[in-house]
Design a protein around this motif. Structure first.
Motif, PDB file in Angstrom:
ATOM      1  N   GLY A 110       0.839  -1.190   0.000  1.00 58.37           N
ATOM      2  CA  GLY A 110       0.000   0.000   0.000  1.00 58.37           C
ATOM      3  C   GLY A 110       0.870   1.234   0.000  1.00 58.37           C
ATOM      4  N   GLN A 111       0.263   2.353   0.356  1.00 60.31           N
ATOM      5  CA  GLN A 111       0.978   3.626   0.296  1.00 60.31           C
ATOM      6  C   GLN A 111       1.956   3.813   1.445  1.00 60.31           C
ATOM      7  OE1 GLN A 111       0.496   6.064  -2.294  1.00 60.31           O
ATOM      8  NE2 GLN A 111      -0.308   4.161  -3.149  1.00 60.31           N
ATOM      9  N   GLY A 112       1.687   3.202   2.590  1.00 59.76           N
ATOM     10  CA  GLY A 112       2.482   3.505   3.759  1.00 59.76           C
ATOM     11  C   GLY A 112       2.069   4.828   4.368  1.00 59.76           C
ATOM     12  N   GLY A 113       2.687   5.158   5.511  1.00 50.73           N
ATOM     13  CA  GLY A 113       2.338   6.401   6.189  1.00 50.73           C
ATOM     14  C   GLY A 113       3.296   7.523   5.847  1.00 50.73           C
ATOM     15  N   THR A 114       2.824   8.758   6.051  1.00 49.89           N
ATOM     16  CA  THR A 114       3.646   9.936   5.754  1.00 49.89           C
ATOM     17  C   THR A 114       3.935  10.784   6.989  1.00 49.89           C
ATOM     18  OG1 THR A 114       1.674  11.221   5.214  1.00 49.89           O
ATOM     19  CG2 THR A 114       2.770  10.060   3.396  1.00 49.89           C
ATOM     20  N   GLY A 115       3.253  10.510   8.088  1.00 48.25           N
ATOM     21  CA  GLY A 115       3.474  11.296   9.290  1.00 48.25           C
ATOM     22  C   GLY A 115       4.775  10.920   9.989  1.00 48.25           C
ATOM     23  N   GLU A 116       5.139  11.751  10.969  1.00 41.31           N
ATOM     24  CA  GLU A 116       6.369  11.473  11.719  1.00 41.31           C
ATOM     25  C   GLU A 116       6.237  10.125  12.422  1.00 41.31           C
ATOM     26  OE1 GLU A 116       8.172  13.436  15.567  1.00 41.31           O
ATOM     27  OE2 GLU A 116       8.598  14.694  13.806  1.00 41.31           O
ATOM     28  N   GLY A 117       7.259   9.289  12.263  1.00 38.05           N
ATOM     29  CA  GLY A 117       7.244   7.955  12.843  1.00 38.05           C
ATOM     30  C   GLY A 117       6.617   6.909  11.951  1.00 38.05           C
ATOM     31  N   GLU A 118       5.885   7.352  10.909  1.00 37.43           N
ATOM     32  CA  GLU A 118       5.321   6.409   9.950  1.00 37.43           C
ATOM     33  C   GLU A 118       6.319   6.181   8.817  1.00 37.43           C
ATOM     34  OE1 GLU A 118       0.546   7.245  10.452  1.00 37.43           O
ATOM     35  OE2 GLU A 118       1.662   8.410   8.964  1.00 37.43           O
ATOM     36  N   LEU A 119       6.109   5.107   8.057  1.00 38.32           N
ATOM     37  CA  LEU A 119       7.073   4.720   7.034  1.00 38.32           C
ATOM     38  C   LEU A 119       6.379   4.439   5.713  1.00 38.32           C
ATOM     39  CD1 LEU A 119       9.148   2.184   9.191  1.00 38.32           C
ATOM     40  CD2 LEU A 119       9.779   4.553   8.661  1.00 38.32           C
ATOM     41  N   SER A 120       7.073   4.770   4.636  1.00 39.44           N
ATOM     42  CA  SER A 120       6.622   4.419   3.302  1.00 39.44           C
ATOM     43  C   SER A 120       7.804   3.853   2.527  1.00 39.44           C
ATOM     44  CB  SER A 120       6.044   5.638   2.569  1.00 39.44           C
ATOM     45  OG  SER A 120       5.628   5.286   1.268  1.00 39.44           O
ATOM     46  N   HIS A 121       7.822   2.519   2.370  1.00 42.28           N
ATOM     47  CA  HIS A 121       8.887   1.813   1.666  1.00 42.28           C
ATOM     48  C   HIS A 121      10.257   2.029   2.319  1.00 42.28           C
ATOM     49  CE1 HIS A 121       5.616   2.325  -1.296  1.00 42.28           C
ATOM     50  NE2 HIS A 121       5.981   1.125  -1.723  1.00 42.28           N
ATOM     51  N   PRO A 122      10.423   1.635   3.574  1.00 39.38           N
ATOM     52  CA  PRO A 122      11.763   1.737   4.187  1.00 39.38           C
ATOM     53  C   PRO A 122      12.717   0.752   3.524  1.00 39.38           C
ATOM     54  CG  PRO A 122      10.264   0.528   5.627  1.00 39.38           C
ATOM     55  CD  PRO A 122       9.428   1.062   4.510  1.00 39.38           C
ATOM     56  N   THR A 123      13.816   1.256   3.000  1.00 39.40           N
ATOM     57  CA  THR A 123      14.729   0.442   2.199  1.00 39.40           C
ATOM     58  C   THR A 123      15.939  -0.054   2.965  1.00 39.40           C
ATOM     59  OG1 THR A 123      15.801   2.489   1.490  1.00 39.40           O
ATOM     60  CG2 THR A 123      14.111   1.556   0.026  1.00 39.40           C
ATOM     61  N   SER A 124      16.374   0.672   4.002  1.00 35.64           N
ATOM     62  CA  SER A 124      17.662   0.355   4.618  1.00 35.64           C
ATOM     63  C   SER A 124      17.674   0.836   6.063  1.00 35.64           C
ATOM     64  CB  SER A 124      18.792   1.035   3.820  1.00 35.64           C
ATOM     65  OG  SER A 124      20.036   0.896   4.459  1.00 35.64           O
TER      66      SER A 124
END
Length: 779
Positions: free
Chosen positions: A183-197
């Motif tokens: 899905g899209q993931g989150g955009t707020g502080e502490g949320e993640l969208s496609h963490p790669t590393s």
């Protein structure tokens, strides 16, 4: 470190081990379907087929990743304080000293499921996604996992979470941050969208490359946000433990959110997106000021990209790591597919390549980057002592290696070849799908047979770049299956034995017919003879091209090597697993070496798969004794008229009848009738005399640092002695012998070919006295 050193293998806890019936020795096992690895983290080890409760291999498994042939060993790795972790489906734990560091090597599950869409030939469905980025906390107790990205058939996306697990625990990875969902993931502080590393600094702070949110987020181990550092599309993040400097590498990584932002619904053609590969450095956690930006030269990275079939297919082929213990730090980079490692440093304000491993290989006269070791059949020329190495199912070039110097040269063959052999005078025999041609191995000019036929379309296979040749006179050996035709060999007196396969469309009335060009061969039938598909037939021709033995050993299953001695004795490595006293050898993927005199033996079978038995066996047709061999291709079989059999050899991926698995092995025969046969499960080569008696074994378990041979090229400067013959093997699958001079073993498990000098227990040179004049002058 892996394969594990021979002096540490006993300290690797949890390995599957078996006591071998041949001699009572207990050895660690390669436990996957292909029997190529001791590790279990990836899809190349699906399934683990050794059953400790029954102490046998039962190798029926799922077709996923084509039984492991196309699988991945791991998606991520972490090293810290002497510990090594590998992860994909599950966790493997070992140590930098070659042991398992006191832990069980086989850890719990590390992957998470995702439902992928069906597109074109990709079936979709639920797939387990593994982590591409691992980090061990400085306290050594916890392992953190991220980068749950995947790249499957027009499905390029990632999950939006960070997982963690106790390094010494048995519980599977659990979600620590974000969500392990598509899905899209989150955009707020502490949320993640496609963490790669992810990575840790010495203070134990967790740095997360939050790719689609264009930032690095820093967390404590309670999951609280400590800092947010804006940066463009961070693919990899690393922290210098000496200075606290933050290194961020950026490039294009395809994912669904990027597709949606690049190609809105109202714009079916999509818009182009550009992300310039770069290294960006920031001063520290306390002062995250950008120091500078340096472009990365990634091979195959697009200047512009846009979605195709709803996906941006790019990004997961690039990898980087930083060695912060050099001054200045050194970047290790895999720039793209089919590209070796490069080392880079920032010097005079520029990120420079200081070493390119591809260039090292090109400049090394002893290294051949073109040969692939997985199916590396090898052949020795008895006239010159040269070794010829191949790769793949068919080949149009070979690597000729001088075993005295280690130097090699590439030789272009006249056509795409499936099999190769040499005679005593050094003439080369090349096989296409249906024909055998003969050549001078120095000039590669054809040496026609007296009895043969012209062939203008001589080749094997139809892959891109395959070479088609022509010949004045070839032997028609008849078309069989597409790959692995079974073997070919030439005796000291020039008789050539060739294996072929026959079609399944036979009826009871057909009998053997004269061999001639253009016809499909139809063997004689009898109750209990399985034919068709993967059943081999052996024919023998003389040096002039005349048939001397037709269908020399009826009833064979699939073959993986042929030998012929000076009296036309036939040595055949068959796929059937040996059965003694009604008990099958514990490893059902091994085969059996058999010796026959032409026309004096045959095989009866029942229950074969894929083609069946054309004339059914009746109760009175069965021998009144236990079966001799067993496999899916052959069924249960009785061998009649053989001189001897020797089992527990090789690995044959079709033995369970579950599809195409092209991992196999080959034996070789020398001019004294001695067989050199690979015992892959016990890390050795069995040497048998012409009567099938075991003379000795060559080799023992070991890696490239083990053993002290007389001449060693490309090995460590100070190898470890392992005693005995000092021949260290991990998967010595393919064999060639230069009679009583040298034995060659292609060991893909250690990515090398081992040359073994053969000698005798006692050698003595005696001067000839009183030689008659007629003998001295050669009259």
């Amino acid at each position: 470190v892996y394969p594990f050193p021979s002096d540490k293998i006993d300290d690797v806890h949890g390995l599957y081990r078996h006591t071998f019936p041949q001699d009572g020795e207990t050895l660690a096992l390669k436990c996957n379907f292909l029997q190529t690895t001791m590790l279990t983290s990836g899809t190349n080890c699906i399934p683990v087929t050794y059953r400790p409760e029954s102490e046998t291999f039962e190798s029926l498994g799922p077709r996923e990743e084509h039984f492991g042939m196309y699988g991945r060993a791991a998606t991520g790795m972490a090293v810290r304080n002497g510990r090594i972790t590998l992860a994909y489906r599950t966790l493997n734990r070992f140590a930098t000293d070659g042991s398992s560091g006191g832990l069980d090597i086989y850890g719990p599950k590390t992957s998470f499921p995702a439902v992928l869409r069906r597109v074109h030939s990709f079936p979709g469905g639920s797939w387990e996604i593994g982590p591409r980025s691992l980090a061990i906390h400085p306290d050594g107790e916890w392992l953190y996992l991220a980068g749950y990205f995947y790249s499957y058939g027009w499905n390029h996306d990632g999950l939006h979470g960070i997982a963690r697990m106790r390094l010494d625990g048995d519980e599977p990875a659990d979600v620590f941050l974000g969500e392990m969902k598509r899905g899209q993931g989150g955009t707020g502080e502490g949320e993640l969208s496609h963490p790669t590393s992810i990575t840790f600094d010495p203070q134990g702070r967790l740095y997360v490359a939050d790719y689609m949110n264009d930032r690095i987020q820093v967390f404590n181990t309670d999951g609280d946000v400590l800092k947010v550092i804006p940066t463009t599309k961070p693919a990899v993040v690393r922290v210098d433990p000496n200075t606290g400097e933050i290194w961020v590498f950026s490039w294009l990584i395809g994912n669904d959110r990027l597709v949606r932002e690049t190609a809105p619904r109202h714009d079916p053609l999509g818009r182009w997106i550009r992300i310039d590969p770069a290294l960006r450095r920031y001063r520290s956690f306390d002062d995250p000021t950008e120091i500078g930006t340096w472009p990365l030269n990634l091979v195959g990275h697009p200047d512009h990209a846009r979605p195709g079939d709803g996906a941006i297919q790019h990004g997961t082929q690039h990898r980087v790591e930083v060695n912060f213990w050099t001054d200045p730090p050194t970047v290790w980079m895999v720039a793209g597919r089919q590209k070796g490692i490069q080392l880079l440093r920032v010097e005079d304000g520029t990120l420079r390549v200081i070493r390119d491993f591809d260039e090292d290989l090109e400049a090394d006269p002893f290294a051949d980057r073109h040969t692939a070791p997985i199916r590396q059949r090898i052949y020795a020329n008895p006239a010159t002592g040269m070794l010829y190495a191949t790769s793949g199912k068919n080949f149009n070039t070979v690597t000729a290696i001088n075993p005295e110097t280690g130097r090699f040269q590439r030789i272009e063959l006249p056509f795409n070849t499936e099999e190769m052999a040499f005679d005593l005078d050094g003439r080369a025999y090349l096989r296409s799908m249906s024909y055998v041609a003969r050549y001078d191995s120095q000039t590669w000019r054809e040496i026609p047979w007296d009895y043969g036929e012209r062939q203008r379309q001589l080749s094997h296979g139809s892959s891109r770049g395959h070479r088609i040749g022509s010949a004045i006179s070839v032997l028609p050996v008849f078309q069989g299956i597409d790959w692995h035709m079974g073997g070919m060999a030439v005796s000291p007196r020039g008789h050539i034995a060739v294996a072929t396969y026959v079609d399944a469309d036979l009826d009871d009335a057909r009998v053997a017919e004269e061999l001639h060009a253009g016809d499909k061969y139809r063997p004689r039938l009898y109750p209990g003879r399985p034919v068709g598909g993967k059943r081999a037939v052996i024919h023998v021709w003389d040096r002039h091209g005349q048939v001397v033995h037709e269908d020399a050993v009826p009833g064979l299953p699939d073959l993986y090597g042929v030998g012929i001695d000076n009296e036309d004795g036939l040595y055949l490595l068959t796929s059937g697993t040996r059965v003694l006293g009604g008990e099958r050898y514990f490893n059902d993927m091994t085969g059996t070496l058999m010796k026959f005199k032409p026309g004096e033996g045959r095989i009866l079978a029942q229950g074969a798969m894929g083609g069946g038995v054309p004339v059914p066996l009746q109760p009175g047709d069965l021998p009144d004794r236990p079966i001799d061999v067993r496999s899916a291709i052959q069924g249960q079989a009785w061998v009649q008229g053989e001189e001897w059999m020797y089992g527990g050899l090789g690995h044959f991926g079709k033995n369970r009848g579950i599809g195409c698995s092209c991992y196999n092995a080959r034996f070789d025969l020398d001019y004294f009738g001695r067989s050199f046969a690979p015992e892959l499960d016990r890390y050795s080569v069995a040497v048998l005399d012409s009567a099938g008696n075991l003379i000795l074994r060559v080799g023992q378990y070991g890696n490239v640092d083990d053993g002290e041979p007389l001449v060693k090229r490309g090995g460590p400067p100070t190898p470890r002695s392992i005693g005995g013959d000092e021949v260290a093997l991990f998967h010595g699958a393919y064999i060639a012998t230069h009679t009583d001079r040298r034995l060659f073993i292609a060991d893909p498990g250690n990515a090398r070919i081992v040359g073994v000098k053969l000698g005798y227990h006692t050698e003595e040179t005696v001067a000839l006295k009183d030689v008659p004049d007629t003998l001295a002058t050669g009259q």
